[in-house]
Motif scaffolding. Structure first.
Motif: not given
Lengths: 165, 165
Positions: B132-144
């Motif tokens: 998580f520390d390596r991703l932006t919040p958008e990327q976290v959402a995308q990954l989900g």
DNA sequence: CTGATGTACTTGAACTCTCAAGTTCATTAC
DNA sequence: GTAATGAACTTGAGAGTTCAAGTACATCAG
């Protein structure tokens, strides 16, 4: 880096938790799926197949053991066992490295190459239908970025991988 | 579904190949990383830990074996072996299911709960710093989204999972 | 209620992975 | 040269996973 977890833990938010759960399930299911596909169609686990693919793309279809291990992100020990198994099946053969007597090259045999040629179509199809067909082009791009970022963070650099201690 | 690969194979494009390679490396590295972290700090592999987490979140800290296997996306056989090992360590205990004499519940013991309490902070920290520390919040959402889509495709539905044959 | 089929879980063997040595050769420092 | 250190790979044992049976109970058809 406050790595010591004596500090108040930074728990995952609900969204993060959902993402993490989805990640665990997706990667687990996908890996299992491909493992079964390859075990069935090529008689070996996914990681072994990936090793053969690496070799098939290398210059003279051969790679130093250490390099192959690094490319495939596995330990040397694991690779040793894997190559031993692949040798027994006849897909790979070892040869001494001319320049360094400690070194070994793993070489993809003709039989190994032929086996790849025959099973590759089925395997890409499996990868496609399980992954790429389910994502939009944007998502594929996003996934690439995300994975690159994660891999970079875990790579030899600020690292503690077994072979770099 | 044209599943038969006798058709001309739909090879991966360059971009897809890069994404696929990045995916394989990232998932491999992350799984290895967490496996080592948990082996070191909790004395068990990641998947075992995940089982305990599932139990800890279940109603009376217990779950039918089959349900647990489904939640964790593993086979019943694997779960049997895993629970046997966890039982030996004292984190889990089996109990007969009252309503179905064939059934077993896996129950998280107090010792198991305590162990989770103590190691959870270190584990989330590991997950955070590696992912998580390596991703932006958008990327976290995308990954989900991406993982949900992939998982859905491999889920029991149009399925061929072992326990649904 | 009896036999057939299905479900829940376990088991053992073969295979794979990890971890801690061990071997052999290379390199570096005297 | 030679001793110390390091690098490349292997090995063996223990732990974990898979696959194919196997056991025991449930359910369904008649």
């Amino acid at each position: 880096m406050t790595s010591n977890s004596a500090d108040r833990p930074r728990w995952l938010s609900d969204g993060e938790q959902r993402t993490w759960q989805a990640y665990l399930q997706a990667t687990m299911l996908l890996e299992d799926h491909l493992d079964r596909q390859l075990q069935r169609d090529a008689g070996m686990p996914h990681i072994y197949y990936a090793l053969l693919v690496q070799l098939s793309q290398a210059p003279r279809r051969r790679l130093r053991m250490t390099v192959l291990a690094q490319n495939a992100k596995i330990t040397r020990s694991r690779l040793s066992h894997a190559v031993a198994a692949l040798e027994k099946k006849g897909w790979v053969r070892r040869e001494d490295c001319p320049s360094d007597k400690r070194g070994q090259n793993a070489v993809l045999t003709d039989a190994g190459y032929e086996m790849l040629r025959q099973t590759a179509p089925g395997h890409v199809e499996a990868v496609r239908s399980a992954l790429f067909d389910r994502l939009t082009p944007e998502q594929v791009a996003q996934l690439g970025e995300i994975c690159a970022a994660v891999a970079e963070g875990l790579q030899p650099e600020g690292a503690d991988l077994p072979w770099l201690r």
